[in-house]
Design a protein around this motif. Sequence first.
Motif, PDB file in Angstrom:
ATOM      1  N   UNK A 116      32.288 -21.474 -41.595  1.00 41.44           N
ATOM      2  CA  UNK A 116      33.169 -22.221 -42.483  1.00 41.44           C
ATOM      3  C   UNK A 116      34.545 -21.541 -42.512  1.00 41.44           C
ATOM      4  N   UNK A 117      35.594 -22.323 -42.419  1.00 47.17           N
ATOM      5  CA  UNK A 117      36.939 -21.762 -42.269  1.00 47.17           C
ATOM      6  C   UNK A 117      37.503 -21.103 -43.525  1.00 47.17           C
ATOM      7  N   UNK A 118      36.952 -21.416 -44.705  1.00 45.35           N
ATOM      8  CA  UNK A 118      37.566 -20.974 -45.965  1.00 45.35           C
ATOM      9  C   UNK A 118      36.565 -20.296 -46.895  1.00 45.35           C
ATOM     10  N   UNK A 119      37.088 -19.809 -48.023  1.00 39.22           N
ATOM     11  CA  UNK A 119      36.234 -19.289 -49.077  1.00 39.22           C
ATOM     12  C   UNK A 119      35.684 -20.449 -49.910  1.00 39.22           C
TER      13      UNK A 119
ATOM     14  N   UNK B 270      42.366 -25.373 -38.438  1.00 42.01           N
ATOM     15  CA  UNK B 270      42.291 -26.380 -39.492  1.00 42.01           C
ATOM     16  C   UNK B 270      41.003 -26.192 -40.277  1.00 42.01           C
ATOM     17  N   UNK B 271      40.978 -26.739 -41.474  1.00 40.25           N
ATOM     18  CA  UNK B 271      39.763 -26.618 -42.278  1.00 40.25           C
ATOM     19  C   UNK B 271      38.570 -27.221 -41.527  1.00 40.25           C
ATOM     20  N   UNK B 272      37.442 -26.522 -41.582  1.00 44.78           N
ATOM     21  CA  UNK B 272      36.206 -27.077 -41.043  1.00 44.78           C
ATOM     22  C   UNK B 272      35.006 -26.464 -41.770  1.00 44.78           C
ATOM     23  N   UNK B 273      33.944 -27.238 -41.833  1.00 45.38           N
ATOM     24  CA  UNK B 273      32.680 -26.746 -42.362  1.00 45.38           C
ATOM     25  C   UNK B 273      32.015 -25.900 -41.271  1.00 45.38           C
ATOM     26  N   UNK B 274      30.921 -25.230 -41.615  1.00 43.70           N
ATOM     27  CA  UNK B 274      30.164 -24.509 -40.602  1.00 43.70           C
ATOM     28  C   UNK B 274      29.617 -25.513 -39.591  1.00 43.70           C
ATOM     29  N   UNK B 275      29.906 -25.277 -38.317  1.00 42.91           N
ATOM     30  CA  UNK B 275      29.476 -26.186 -37.259  1.00 42.91           C
ATOM     31  C   UNK B 275      28.464 -25.488 -36.370  1.00 42.91           C
ATOM     32  N   UNK B 276      27.341 -26.148 -36.136  1.00 42.29           N
ATOM     33  CA  UNK B 276      26.316 -25.605 -35.249  1.00 42.29           C
ATOM     34  C   UNK B 276      26.245 -26.410 -33.958  1.00 42.29           C
ATOM     35  N   UNK B 277      25.809 -25.749 -32.901  1.00 39.66           N
ATOM     36  CA  UNK B 277      25.586 -26.390 -31.614  1.00 39.66           C
ATOM     37  C   UNK B 277      24.273 -25.887 -31.019  1.00 39.66           C
ATOM     38  N   UNK B 278      23.766 -26.642 -30.063  1.00 39.21           N
ATOM     39  CA  UNK B 278      22.600 -26.190 -29.325  1.00 39.21           C
ATOM     40  C   UNK B 278      23.018 -25.194 -28.257  1.00 39.21           C
ATOM     41  N   UNK B 279      22.068 -24.417 -27.790  1.00 41.79           N
ATOM     42  CA  UNK B 279      22.320 -23.558 -26.649  1.00 41.79           C
ATOM     43  C   UNK B 279      22.475 -24.420 -25.397  1.00 41.79           C
ATOM     44  N   UNK B 280      22.997 -23.859 -24.298  1.00 41.11           N
ATOM     45  CA  UNK B 280      23.249 -24.672 -23.105  1.00 41.11           C
ATOM     46  C   UNK B 280      22.065 -25.518 -22.658  1.00 41.11           C
ATOM     47  N   UNK B 281      20.843 -25.014 -22.828  1.00 40.81           N
ATOM     48  CA  UNK B 281      19.653 -25.751 -22.401  1.00 40.81           C
ATOM     49  C   UNK B 281      19.133 -26.718 -23.464  1.00 40.81           C
ATOM     50  N   UNK B 282      19.704 -26.669 -24.683  1.00 40.17           N
ATOM     51  CA  UNK B 282      19.205 -27.496 -25.792  1.00 40.17           C
ATOM     52  C   UNK B 282      20.042 -28.773 -25.926  1.00 40.17           C
ATOM     53  N   UNK B 283      19.916 -29.656 -24.967  1.00 43.93           N
ATOM     54  CA  UNK B 283      20.772 -30.848 -24.909  1.00 43.93           C
ATOM     55  C   UNK B 283      20.526 -31.775 -26.096  1.00 43.93           C
ATOM     56  N   UNK B 284      19.275 -32.107 -26.375  1.00 43.70           N
ATOM     57  CA  UNK B 284      18.966 -33.030 -27.470  1.00 43.70           C
ATOM     58  C   UNK B 284      19.318 -32.405 -28.821  1.00 43.70           C
ATOM     59  N   UNK B 285      18.990 -31.127 -28.958  1.00 43.99           N
ATOM     60  CA  UNK B 285      19.311 -30.420 -30.201  1.00 43.99           C
ATOM     61  C   UNK B 285      20.816 -30.392 -30.435  1.00 43.99           C
ATOM     62  N   UNK B 286      21.579 -30.249 -29.374  1.00 39.58           N
ATOM     63  CA  UNK B 286      23.036 -30.221 -29.482  1.00 39.58           C
ATOM     64  C   UNK B 286      23.568 -31.539 -30.032  1.00 39.58           C
TER      65      UNK B 286
ATOM     66  N   UNK C 117      26.139 -34.283 -34.569  1.00 35.20           N
ATOM     67  CA  UNK C 117      26.174 -35.378 -35.550  1.00 35.20           C
ATOM     68  C   UNK C 117      26.098 -34.829 -36.972  1.00 35.20           C
ATOM     69  N   UNK C 118      25.279 -33.805 -37.170  1.00 32.65           N
ATOM     70  CA  UNK C 118      25.148 -33.161 -38.479  1.00 32.65           C
ATOM     71  C   UNK C 118      26.485 -32.583 -38.936  1.00 32.65           C
ATOM     72  N   UNK C 119      27.192 -31.906 -38.025  1.00 31.50           N
ATOM     73  CA  UNK C 119      28.488 -31.303 -38.360  1.00 31.50           C
ATOM     74  C   UNK C 119      29.513 -32.380 -38.706  1.00 31.50           C
ATOM     75  N   UNK C 120      29.512 -33.469 -37.960  1.00 33.89           N
ATOM     76  CA  UNK C 120      30.464 -34.553 -38.229  1.00 33.89           C
ATOM     77  C   UNK C 120      30.202 -35.192 -39.580  1.00 33.89           C
ATOM     78  N   UNK C 121      28.933 -35.383 -39.912  1.00 29.20           N
ATOM     79  CA  UNK C 121      28.585 -35.971 -41.210  1.00 29.20           C
ATOM     80  C   UNK C 121      29.002 -35.056 -42.352  1.00 29.20           C
ATOM     81  N   UNK C 122      28.725 -33.764 -42.220  1.00 26.36           N
ATOM     82  CA  UNK C 122      29.093 -32.837 -43.293  1.00 26.36           C
ATOM     83  C   UNK C 122      30.607 -32.715 -43.424  1.00 26.36           C
ATOM     84  N   UNK C 123      31.325 -32.855 -42.319  1.00 21.45           N
ATOM     85  CA  UNK C 123      32.786 -32.814 -42.376  1.00 21.45           C
ATOM     86  C   UNK C 123      33.329 -34.033 -43.114  1.00 21.45           C
TER      87      UNK C 123
END
Length: 278
Positions: free
Chosen positions: A136-139, A228-244, A249-255
């Motif tokens: 997360x970018x801020x306090x 710029x301001x952003x929430x904590x964003x997660x991604x999948x590892x290179x091999x985790x295509x579906x998880x990514x 989508x989760x990060x976009x919704x929370x943003x």
Amino acid sequence: MKNISTKEITDFIYRSIVAHKDELSLAYENSKKEIGYFYVDNVLPNELAKLCFKVFPKKEDMRCLNSIREYKYVSAQMDKHNPLLEKIIYAFQEDKIVELIGRICGIDTLNADKSLYAGGLSLMAKKNFLNPHLDNSHDAERERWRVFNLLFYVTPNWELNDGGHLELWPNGPKNEPIIIESKFNRLVVMATHETSWHSVNKVESESGLRCCISNYYFSPYPLKETDKFHVTKYRGRPEEIFKNIILDADAQLRMILRKIFKKGIRKNPHIYKDKEIS
């Protein structure tokens, strides 16, 4: 060692870091275009660092975070744990340490966070992990930029094949990471900004516990002008295509939700609620 003061701990930390100040400055300077970082070993006397591990809380006394994003145990409520751990964590927040880190990294606007927003204690056991993410970018109040993450590891004899090591992804989470071992008595300082992807690989140790004491430093200004301001964003590892796809989508919704509710729908529970904030 049990009755050691915060000032004495602060002096140990200061001497360990300042002794390597020039090489640490060079390490940060050489890496800051991507993800600035440095690390220093033997930060505390070994006896004291081992005592930190000995009194570290059990999993049952911490909050378990278990999702497709992460699996680990955390606590920021320091008054529930051994007083030594609170002394250690706030020693890293003393002015002389904050100013020293600032000199090494060429920043004179750093300040610590007594509330331990997203800082504190973390423990990882067999199969625990932390997926690639941006902090997360801020306090909590969205008043200051989060600019540095300080990670102090206290598990004795933690080896490379035990897993649970910090990974930095300077070219993004689709490429190869830089692995920084979670070695005993090691302090890692890493920059946090809009491209500082990092993670912790899966713990492989059958019986060991990777224990970490962490702090964040904040500033009125971001590390990069493009931040710029952003929430904590997660991604999948290179091999985790579906998880990514799911995590993106989760990060976009929370943003989207944070654009509507600027301080979030609920208060982040990972904060030292009883600590007087000054």
